[in-house]
Design a protein around this motif. Structure first.
Motif, PDB file in Angstrom:
ATOM      1  N   VAL A 122      -7.748   4.041   1.340  1.00  0.00           N
ATOM      2  CA  VAL A 122      -6.584   4.428   1.681  1.00  0.00           C
ATOM      3  C   VAL A 122      -6.248   5.484   0.583  1.00  0.00           C
ATOM      4  N   VAL A 123      -5.408   6.743   1.018  1.00  0.00           N
ATOM      5  CA  VAL A 123      -5.134   7.425  -0.133  1.00  0.00           C
ATOM      6  C   VAL A 123      -3.521   7.774   0.226  1.00  0.00           C
ATOM      7  N   LEU A 124      -2.673   7.097  -0.766  1.00  0.00           N
ATOM      8  CA  LEU A 124      -1.376   7.472  -1.031  1.00  0.00           C
ATOM      9  C   LEU A 124      -0.943   8.215  -1.741  1.00  0.00           C
ATOM     10  N   THR A 125       0.089   8.994  -1.322  1.00  0.00           N
ATOM     11  CA  THR A 125       0.615  10.097  -2.465  1.00  0.00           C
ATOM     12  C   THR A 125       1.931   9.862  -2.517  1.00  0.00           C
ATOM     13  N   PHE A 139       1.881  -1.401  -5.031  1.00  0.00           N
ATOM     14  CA  PHE A 139       1.850  -2.938  -4.567  1.00  0.00           C
ATOM     15  C   PHE A 139       1.024  -3.031  -3.329  1.00  0.00           C
ATOM     16  N   ARG A 140       0.184  -4.039  -3.160  1.00  0.00           N
ATOM     17  CA  ARG A 140      -0.362  -4.527  -1.877  1.00  0.00           C
ATOM     18  C   ARG A 140       0.370  -5.707  -1.751  1.00  0.00           C
ATOM     19  N   GLY A 141       1.518  -5.899  -0.849  1.00  0.00           N
ATOM     20  CA  GLY A 141       2.225  -7.111  -0.558  1.00  0.00           C
ATOM     21  C   GLY A 141       2.890  -7.394  -1.967  1.00  0.00           C
ATOM     22  N   LYS A 142       2.766  -8.471  -2.732  1.00  0.00           N
ATOM     23  CA  LYS A 142       3.372  -8.808  -4.057  1.00  0.00           C
ATOM     24  C   LYS A 142       2.432  -8.714  -5.101  1.00  0.00           C
ATOM     25  N   GLU A 143       1.191  -8.153  -4.925  1.00  0.00           N
ATOM     26  CA  GLU A 143       0.108  -7.814  -6.080  1.00  0.00           C
ATOM     27  C   GLU A 143       0.078  -6.502  -6.495  1.00  0.00           C
ATOM     28  N   GLU A 144       0.147  -6.039  -7.739  1.00  0.00           N
ATOM     29  CA  GLU A 144       0.015  -4.591  -8.183  1.00  0.00           C
ATOM     30  C   GLU A 144      -1.335  -4.306  -7.891  1.00  0.00           C
ATOM     31  N   VAL A 145      -1.671  -2.983  -7.514  1.00  0.00           N
ATOM     32  CA  VAL A 145      -2.605  -2.275  -7.448  1.00  0.00           C
ATOM     33  C   VAL A 145      -2.712  -1.251  -8.314  1.00  0.00           C
ATOM     34  N   SER A 146      -3.838  -1.026  -8.956  1.00  0.00           N
ATOM     35  CA  SER A 146      -3.876   0.247 -10.036  1.00  0.00           C
ATOM     36  C   SER A 146      -4.272   1.539  -9.345  1.00  0.00           C
TER      37      SER A 146
END
Length: 146
Positions: A122-125, A139-146
């Protein structure tokens, strides 16, 4: 650096609170005056600095307020003021000004909702404009994503 909002656009209440933060000797108006001098048009002469200093003799005088007024008269931008406050590491003033003038930060591109398959890419901008030093957290849910 682009010329955005000017110090002159700040309300009296904001200027007074900022002045109180700058009226100290360890990280205050003198250090700010030194930092803004990287741009020649904001450099204060010795007599201007003396004029700021003498404000302490007046009951309602504020050296920080006098310096901010001089910078406003020279059309100093809030972006440049924030840059200089960061340079002298005046975290309280940076935090206050950033949150008081939150409109300095504008999200110009919002991430769009997307359907994804498990394990798929998935690419988010997201794009924002504002003072230097902006960063994003994903974040994905409550988890930080780098």
């Amino acid at each position: 650096m682009e010329e955005g909002k000017s110090i002159g656009s700040l309300t009296e209440q904001v200027l007074n609170r900022l002045s109180k933060m700058l009226d100290n000797s360890t990280c205050g108006w003198r250090q700010l005056a030194n930092a803004v001098s990287e741009q020649p048009r904001f450099r204060c002469s010795e007599s201007e600095l003396t004029c700021c200093s003498l404000q302490v003799l007046s009951a309602a005088g504020s050296p920080g307020r006098t310096l901010l007024a001089r910078l406003a008269d020279r059309s100093c931008s809030l972006d440049f003021l924030l840059h200089c406050l960061r340079k002298i590491d005046h975290q309280e003033a940076v935090h206050y000004l950033t949150y008081t003038e939150a409109e300095l930060i504008q999200i110009t591109v919002q991430p769009q909702t997307q359907q994804a398959t498990v394990g798929g890419r998935v690419v988010l901008t997201c794009r924002a404009s504002g003072p230097p030093g902006l960063s994003y957290q994903w974040f994905r849910g409550k988890e930080e994503v780098s």
